[in-house]
Write a protein that holds these residues in place. Structure first.
Motif, PDB file in Angstrom:
ATOM      1  N   ILE A  33      34.756  -5.293  -4.900  1.00 18.73           N
ATOM      2  CA  ILE A  33      35.728  -4.030  -5.238  1.00 18.73           C
ATOM      3  C   ILE A  33      35.090  -3.801  -6.789  1.00 18.73           C
ATOM      4  O   ILE A  33      35.789  -4.359  -7.618  1.00 18.73           O
ATOM      5  N   GLU A  34      34.331  -3.050  -6.811  1.00 21.36           N
ATOM      6  CA  GLU A  34      33.895  -2.363  -8.301  1.00 21.36           C
ATOM      7  C   GLU A  34      34.667  -1.355  -8.729  1.00 21.36           C
ATOM      8  O   GLU A  34      34.913  -0.462  -7.910  1.00 21.36           O
ATOM      9  N   ARG A  35      35.114  -1.246  -9.845  1.00 22.27           N
ATOM     10  CA  ARG A  35      35.947  -0.396 -10.462  1.00 22.27           C
ATOM     11  C   ARG A  35      35.222   0.924 -10.291  1.00 22.27           C
ATOM     12  O   ARG A  35      36.117   1.977  -9.827  1.00 22.27           O
ATOM     13  N   GLY A  89      31.384  -7.343 -10.279  1.00 28.35           N
ATOM     14  CA  GLY A  89      30.571  -7.939 -10.998  1.00 28.35           C
ATOM     15  C   GLY A  89      29.816  -9.370 -10.998  1.00 28.35           C
ATOM     16  O   GLY A  89      29.548  -9.729 -10.010  1.00 28.35           O
ATOM     17  N   GLY A  90      29.916  -9.824 -12.013  1.00 29.19           N
ATOM     18  CA  GLY A  90      29.675 -11.229 -12.135  1.00 29.19           C
ATOM     19  C   GLY A  90      30.350 -12.329 -11.306  1.00 29.19           C
ATOM     20  O   GLY A  90      30.015 -13.302 -10.671  1.00 29.19           O
ATOM     21  N   GLU A  91      31.638 -12.006 -10.923  1.00 26.92           N
ATOM     22  CA  GLU A  91      32.370 -12.709 -10.053  1.00 26.92           C
ATOM     23  C   GLU A  91      31.775 -12.765  -8.572  1.00 26.92           C
ATOM     24  O   GLU A  91      31.734 -13.839  -8.101  1.00 26.92           O
ATOM     25  N   TRP A  92      31.469 -11.734  -8.444  1.00 24.02           N
ATOM     26  CA  TRP A  92      30.888 -11.667  -7.158  1.00 24.02           C
ATOM     27  C   TRP A  92      29.593 -12.012  -6.806  1.00 24.02           C
ATOM     28  O   TRP A  92      29.214 -12.676  -5.838  1.00 24.02           O
ATOM     29  N   ARG A  93      28.789 -11.928  -8.039  1.00 24.90           N
ATOM     30  CA  ARG A  93      27.198 -12.857  -7.751  1.00 24.90           C
ATOM     31  C   ARG A  93      27.570 -14.120  -7.893  1.00 24.90           C
ATOM     32  O   ARG A  93      26.826 -14.984  -7.235  1.00 24.90           O
ATOM     33  N   ILE A 116      37.704 -24.538   3.959  1.00 22.87           N
ATOM     34  CA  ILE A 116      37.907 -25.351   2.730  1.00 22.87           C
ATOM     35  C   ILE A 116      39.437 -25.859   3.310  1.00 22.87           C
ATOM     36  O   ILE A 116      40.318 -25.112   3.751  1.00 22.87           O
ATOM     37  N   PRO A 117      39.790 -27.302   2.540  1.00 22.37           N
ATOM     38  CA  PRO A 117      40.998 -27.528   2.732  1.00 22.37           C
ATOM     39  C   PRO A 117      41.929 -26.565   1.595  1.00 22.37           C
ATOM     40  O   PRO A 117      41.699 -25.898   0.841  1.00 22.37           O
ATOM     41  N   LEU A 118      43.287 -26.640   2.017  1.00 17.05           N
ATOM     42  CA  LEU A 118      44.109 -25.527   1.201  1.00 17.05           C
ATOM     43  C   LEU A 118      44.102 -25.777  -0.139  1.00 17.05           C
ATOM     44  O   LEU A 118      44.140 -24.675  -0.945  1.00 17.05           O
ATOM     45  N   ASP A 119      44.146 -26.874  -0.592  1.00 15.99           N
ATOM     46  CA  ASP A 119      43.927 -27.071  -2.081  1.00 15.99           C
ATOM     47  C   ASP A 119      42.462 -27.557  -2.571  1.00 15.99           C
ATOM     48  O   ASP A 119      42.497 -28.398  -3.634  1.00 15.99           O
ATOM     49  N   GLY A 120      41.486 -27.041  -1.773  1.00 14.02           N
ATOM     50  CA  GLY A 120      39.972 -27.486  -2.190  1.00 14.02           C
ATOM     51  C   GLY A 120      39.131 -26.395  -2.405  1.00 14.02           C
ATOM     52  O   GLY A 120      38.093 -26.409  -2.310  1.00 14.02           O
ATOM     53  N   TRP A 121      39.877 -25.279  -3.263  1.00 14.06           N
ATOM     54  CA  TRP A 121      38.936 -24.170  -3.453  1.00 14.06           C
ATOM     55  C   TRP A 121      37.972 -24.278  -4.569  1.00 14.06           C
ATOM     56  O   TRP A 121      38.219 -24.904  -5.693  1.00 14.06           O
ATOM     57  N   PRO A 122      36.535 -23.866  -4.261  1.00 11.94           N
ATOM     58  CA  PRO A 122      35.786 -24.235  -5.273  1.00 11.94           C
ATOM     59  C   PRO A 122      36.086 -23.376  -6.439  1.00 11.94           C
ATOM     60  O   PRO A 122      36.777 -22.233  -6.270  1.00 11.94           O
ATOM     61  N   LYS A 123      35.599 -23.483  -7.591  1.00 10.46           N
ATOM     62  CA  LYS A 123      36.186 -22.897  -8.872  1.00 10.46           C
ATOM     63  C   LYS A 123      35.680 -21.325  -8.886  1.00 10.46           C
ATOM     64  O   LYS A 123      36.510 -20.472  -9.363  1.00 10.46           O
ATOM     65  N   GLU A 124      34.665 -21.215  -8.324  1.00 13.04           N
ATOM     66  CA  GLU A 124      34.009 -19.660  -8.189  1.00 13.04           C
ATOM     67  C   GLU A 124      34.973 -18.807  -7.275  1.00 13.04           C
ATOM     68  O   GLU A 124      35.198 -17.707  -7.601  1.00 13.04           O
ATOM     69  N   LEU A 125      35.788 -19.590  -6.583  1.00 12.79           N
ATOM     70  CA  LEU A 125      36.651 -18.604  -5.611  1.00 12.79           C
ATOM     71  C   LEU A 125      38.002 -18.858  -6.031  1.00 12.79           C
ATOM     72  O   LEU A 125      38.817 -17.875  -5.981  1.00 12.79           O
TER      73      LEU A 125
END
Length: 240
Positions: A33-35, A89-93, A116-125
Motif C-alpha cells: 500500500i503506497e501512499r 517503499g523499502g518495507e515492501w522491498r 511460520i510459528p505464531l511467535d516466529g515472525w522474521p524481523k522484516e515482517l
C-alpha cells in the motif's frame, strides 16, 4: 482494529481438538500500500484470494519434497491462521526478498510467505503494521461475470480491508480443498479467476449459507464476534 484473522471452520471440523493441541502456525500475507497510489479495496481482496490459491497450488507446496511442503503440512494440521500486514517503499522491498510468492491484481500486490510459528515472525515482517488496513473502491464493483467463482462477504458484518483479505483467503482455501483434482487443474490453468462481492441483502446471504457451499466461521479474536459466518465460497464446480 487488528486484521489478524484466526481459523475458519473447515470440512474437518471433527478434528478441532487435535488441531488445537498441535503446534500453531500462521500464513503471513503482506499487501503493498503506497501512499500515493493505494490499491482498491475489492482488488486487494480478490488478489489476496488468488495469492492464497497460487501459493497452495505451487510445486514448492504440492510436491512431497517441495521447499514449503513440510511447513504447509504442519500449518494445516493445526488451526488455519492467516495474518495480513501492510508495507510500502523499502518495507515492501525488504519483505519481497524473503522466500514467498507475489500475486499482482489490477492495482494490488500481495505476497504470501510460507507458514511460520505464531511467535516466529522474521524481523522484516514483524515490524509491519497489522491494524488499520482500510482501502476503498472509487466505484462499486460490477456484477461478477457468469460462471466466475464468487467469494460472498456477509453483508451484515463490518470488517476492515485487512480482516476481509484474510477471510476471503480462508474461503478460497476451503473451496480449493472441496474441489476435485480435475476442477483444481482447470481453475489453476485459467489463472484462478474469481470475484469478491457482497450479497444484496440478508435473504440472499441466508440462501448462500444454506446451499452447502464452503463457509468460513471466524474465531472472533479480532473485530467480530466468535463464530461469525464471514464468507461463502461459491464455485460453479461445487454446485453440480
Amino acid at each position: 482494529m487488528s486484521s489478524e484473522t484466526t481459523p475458519a471452520e473447515t470440512p474437518f471440523a471433527d478434528r478441532a481438538d487435535d488441531r488445537d493441541s498441535a503446534p500453531q502456525f500462521v500464513l503471513p500475507l503482506v499487501v503493498r500500500i503506497e501512499r500515493a497510489e493505494p490499491p482498491g479495496h475489492t482488488d486487494a481482496l480478490e488478489t489476496a484470494a488468488r495469492a492464497v490459491l497460487s501459493f497452495l497450488s505451487d510445486e514448492r507446496v504440492t510436491e512431497p519434497e517441495g521447499e514449503w511442503a513440510a511447513a504447509v503440512a504442519a500449518w494445516e494440521d493445526a488451526r488455519i491462521r492467516k495474518v495480513v500486514r501492510r508495507a510500502r517503499g523499502g518495507e515492501w522491498r525488504k519483505a519481497a526478498e524473503l522466500p514467498g510468492l507475489t500475486t499482482t491484481g489490477k492495482t494490488a500486490e500481495v505476497r504470501v510467505f510460507p507458514p511460520i510459528p505464531l511467535d516466529g515472525w522474521p524481523k522484516e515482517l514483524a515490524k509491519l503494521q497489522v491494524s488499520g488496513t482500510e482501502l476503498s473502491d472509487e466505484t462499486p464493483p460490477a456484477p461478477a461475470d457468469p460462471g466466475t467463482p464468487v467469494l460472498w462477504l456477509n453483508p451484515e458484518l463490518d470488517m476492515s480491508t485487512g480482516k476481509s483479505m484474510a477471510q476471503v483467503g480462508h474461503a478460497a482455501q476451503l473451496a480449493w480443498w472441496a474441489l476435485d483434482a480435475h476442477a483444481r487443474t482447470a481453475w489453476r490453468a485459467e489463472g484462478f479467476p474469481l470475484a469478491v462481492r457482497t450479497p444484496s441483502d440478508a435473504s440472499a446471504w441466508a440462501a448462500l449459507t444454506s446451499a452447502g457451499l464452503p463457509l468460513v466461521r471466524d474465531a472472533g479474536f479480532t473485530e467480530i464476534a466468535p463464530g461469525s459466518c464471514t464468507v461463502v465460497a461459491d464455485h460453479p464446480a461445487l454446485r453440480r
